[in-house]
Scaffold this active site. Structure first.
Site, PDB file in Angstrom:
ATOM      1  N   ASP A  28       0.836  -1.062  -0.002  1.00  0.00           N
ATOM      2  CA  ASP A  28      -0.069   0.147   0.051  1.00  0.00           C
ATOM      3  C   ASP A  28       0.628   1.185   0.032  1.00  0.00           C
ATOM      4  O   ASP A  28       0.341   2.389  -0.047  1.00  0.00           O
ATOM      5  CB  ASP A  28      -1.001   0.317   1.097  1.00  0.00           C
ATOM      6  CG  ASP A  28      -0.263  -0.064   2.521  1.00  0.00           C
ATOM      7  OD1 ASP A  28       1.017  -0.004   2.692  1.00  0.00           O
ATOM      8  OD2 ASP A  28      -0.894   0.137   3.720  1.00  0.00           O
ATOM      9  N   HIS A  84      17.592  26.628   2.989  1.00  0.00           N
ATOM     10  CA  HIS A  84      17.127  27.748   2.399  1.00  0.00           C
ATOM     11  C   HIS A  84      17.222  29.240   3.374  1.00  0.00           C
ATOM     12  O   HIS A  84      17.746  30.174   2.912  1.00  0.00           O
ATOM     13  CB  HIS A  84      15.533  27.756   2.022  1.00  0.00           C
ATOM     14  CG  HIS A  84      14.909  28.891   1.259  1.00  0.00           C
ATOM     15  ND1 HIS A  84      15.681  29.266   0.004  1.00  0.00           N
ATOM     16  CD2 HIS A  84      13.925  29.810   1.537  1.00  0.00           C
ATOM     17  CE1 HIS A  84      14.793  30.295  -0.221  1.00  0.00           C
ATOM     18  NE2 HIS A  84      13.939  30.715   0.576  1.00  0.00           N
ATOM     19  N   LYS A 110      14.562  40.385  -6.187  1.00  0.00           N
ATOM     20  CA  LYS A 110      13.626  39.599  -6.780  1.00  0.00           C
ATOM     21  C   LYS A 110      12.188  39.831  -6.083  1.00  0.00           C
ATOM     22  O   LYS A 110      12.088  39.865  -4.989  1.00  0.00           O
ATOM     23  CB  LYS A 110      14.165  38.177  -6.669  1.00  0.00           C
ATOM     24  CG  LYS A 110      13.169  37.171  -7.315  1.00  0.00           C
ATOM     25  CD  LYS A 110      14.115  35.793  -7.073  1.00  0.00           C
ATOM     26  CE  LYS A 110      13.565  34.857  -5.928  1.00  0.00           C
ATOM     27  NZ  LYS A 110      14.136  33.552  -5.610  1.00  0.00           N
ATOM     28  N   THR A 150      13.466  24.540 -11.286  1.00  0.00           N
ATOM     29  CA  THR A 150      12.845  24.877 -12.717  1.00  0.00           C
ATOM     30  C   THR A 150      13.996  25.664 -13.687  1.00  0.00           C
ATOM     31  O   THR A 150      13.811  25.997 -14.630  1.00  0.00           O
ATOM     32  CB  THR A 150      11.747  25.750 -13.020  1.00  0.00           C
ATOM     33  OG1 THR A 150      11.854  27.029 -12.231  1.00  0.00           O
ATOM     34  CG2 THR A 150      10.514  25.174 -11.949  1.00  0.00           C
ATOM     35  N   GLY A 151      14.874  26.420 -13.021  1.00  0.00           N
ATOM     36  CA  GLY A 151      16.045  27.292 -13.584  1.00  0.00           C
ATOM     37  C   GLY A 151      15.544  28.626 -14.011  1.00  0.00           C
ATOM     38  O   GLY A 151      16.298  29.493 -14.390  1.00  0.00           O
ATOM     39  N   THR A 202      14.696  31.231 -12.092  1.00  0.00           N
ATOM     40  CA  THR A 202      15.357  32.296 -11.279  1.00  0.00           C
ATOM     41  C   THR A 202      16.683  32.366 -12.056  1.00  0.00           C
ATOM     42  O   THR A 202      17.076  33.745 -12.221  1.00  0.00           O
ATOM     43  CB  THR A 202      15.567  31.692 -10.024  1.00  0.00           C
ATOM     44  OG1 THR A 202      14.179  31.621  -9.299  1.00  0.00           O
ATOM     45  CG2 THR A 202      16.090  33.004  -9.051  1.00  0.00           C
TER      46      THR A 202
HETATM   47  C1  R5P Z   1      13.860  30.858  -3.690  1.00  0.00           C
HETATM   48  O1  R5P Z   1      14.070  31.763  -2.939  1.00  0.00           O
HETATM   49  C2  R5P Z   1      15.391  29.949  -4.004  1.00  0.00           C
HETATM   50  O2  R5P Z   1      16.271  30.531  -3.442  1.00  0.00           O
HETATM   51  C3  R5P Z   1      15.735  29.566  -5.371  1.00  0.00           C
HETATM   52  O3  R5P Z   1      16.055  30.731  -5.984  1.00  0.00           O
HETATM   53  C4  R5P Z   1      14.523  29.369  -6.255  1.00  0.00           C
HETATM   54  O4  R5P Z   1      13.719  28.229  -5.452  1.00  0.00           O
HETATM   55  C5  R5P Z   1      14.877  28.459  -7.453  1.00  0.00           C
HETATM   56  O5  R5P Z   1      14.007  27.616  -8.083  1.00  0.00           O
HETATM   57  P1  R5P Z   1      13.789  27.786  -9.683  1.00  0.00           P
HETATM   58  O6  R5P Z   1      14.909  27.194 -10.174  1.00  0.00           O
HETATM   59  O7  R5P Z   1      12.386  27.010  -9.803  1.00  0.00           O
HETATM   60  O8  R5P Z   1      13.577  29.216 -10.087  1.00  0.00           O
END
Ligand code: R5P
Length: 302
Positions: free
Chosen positions: A34, A129, A190, A223-224, A226
């Site tokens: 399960d 983080h 950002k 996701t790259g 940022t």
């Molecule tokens: C967000 O504050 C983190 O420090 C990263 O900048 C973010 O999570 C990167 O995620 P992604 O590659 O999806 O933009």
């Protein structure tokens, strides 16, 4: 002391055992039909009165990896009579470090409290983080910033470098890396729409990057999105090379294409998860030296 690897150990457990001479032990694990997890500490693995260091990263399959870590703590505390130490190279849920909207769970708090309640007395994480989140873990906790390993790898690759942080939150990391490379750093602003999750940067001209090698450093790249936005901006500003350095890189093919299209020269990522995309643009580095130092700190040996 003995070291235990769970389902997601990106090579740290064995390396720590080899370095210290502590015994290495693989825990018996299975998944019931399960989907529920099961953990058993083999009899020849543990001794009463011997403390365990448990290595478990939390990507992919974050939820299952968390549950497995909780089960292991429960079993180890029972068989050793001592609180184990958790080594979590990538701590899942760390980005939800506060209630951005009213009523939201502070996910990192829930996970850290759960680890402690399950029995972990100490914790080592790699580049959480927000370091401040560790206040939610009531035991001794150390955050590893793998700045020396990154700086050593970068030194051979850059000339006249400058470090850039993709947001204010990552500034401490950028400052530490710029110090290690004896250079300066800059911050890009950002903003994130809390409802849609959409990210926007406010770019102001950065003439100081023209003709220089720029290192963009962040905790995680997924996701790259940022990074791609910052890399493109730096290229437009005339940067010679743009190198991305991250502690956690669960990067997808799609994310890599985004970065390549934006003009990235090279990516350095620490090995902290159990997923990695192999590509000539990416160099992986082990955080084991810094992790070992942090384990000793938690144990009061450092
Ligand atoms: C967000 O504050 C983190 O420090 C990263 O900048 C973010 O999570 C990167 O995620 P992604 O590659 O999806 O933009």
């Amino acid at each position: 002391m003995f070291v235990v690897s769970l389902s997601c150990d990106p090579g740290i457990g064995r390396a720590v055992a080899a370095e210290t001479g502590w015994r290495y032990c693989e825990v018996l694990r299975k998944v019931f039909p399960d989907g529920e997890r099961y953990v058993r500490i083999p009899e020849d693995c543990s001794l009463k009165g011997e403390r365990a260091v448990v290595v478990q990263s939390m990507y992919p399959n974050q939820d299952s990896m968390i549950v497995e870590a909780l089960l292991a703590a429960d079993a180890l505390k029972e068989v050793t009579g001592l609180e184990p130490i958790a080594v979590v190279p990538y701590l899942a849920y760390a980005r939800q470090d506060r209630a951005f909207l009213q009523g939201e769970a502070v996910s990192v708090r829930a996970v850290l409290r759960a680890l402690h309640s399950a029995g972990y007395g100490g914790l080592v994480v790699v580049d959480i983080h927000k370091e401040d989140s560790l206040r939610h873990f009531p035991g001794r906790a150390v955050n590893v910033l793998p700045v020396n390993t990154l700086a050593n790898a970068l030194r051979d690759f850059v000339e006249d470098p400058i470090v850039v942080s993709p947001d204010k939150g990552a500034a401490r990391r950028a400052e530490a890396l710029s110090k290690a490379l004896a250079t300066e750093y800059r911050i890009v602003e950002k903003f994130r729409d809390r409802l849609t999750g959409e990210i926007r940067h406010r770019f102001v001209p950065m003439p100081e990057v023209r003709g220089r090698d720029v290192i963009v450093v962040d905790d995680i790249m997924s996701t790259g999105g940022t990074m791609a936005s910052v890399v493109r901006f730096l290229r437009e500003q005339g940067a010679r090379k743009v190198i991305v350095a991250v502690s956690h890189g669960p990067l997808t093919e799609k994310a890599l294409t985004r970065l390549t299209n934006a003009g990235v020269t090279k990516i350095f990522s620490m090995v902290t998860t159990c997923y990695r995309l192999e590509h000539p643009l990416i160099t992986y580095l082990s955080p084991v030296e810094e992790v070992l130092q942090a384990i000793k700190e938690v144990l009061g040996m450092g």
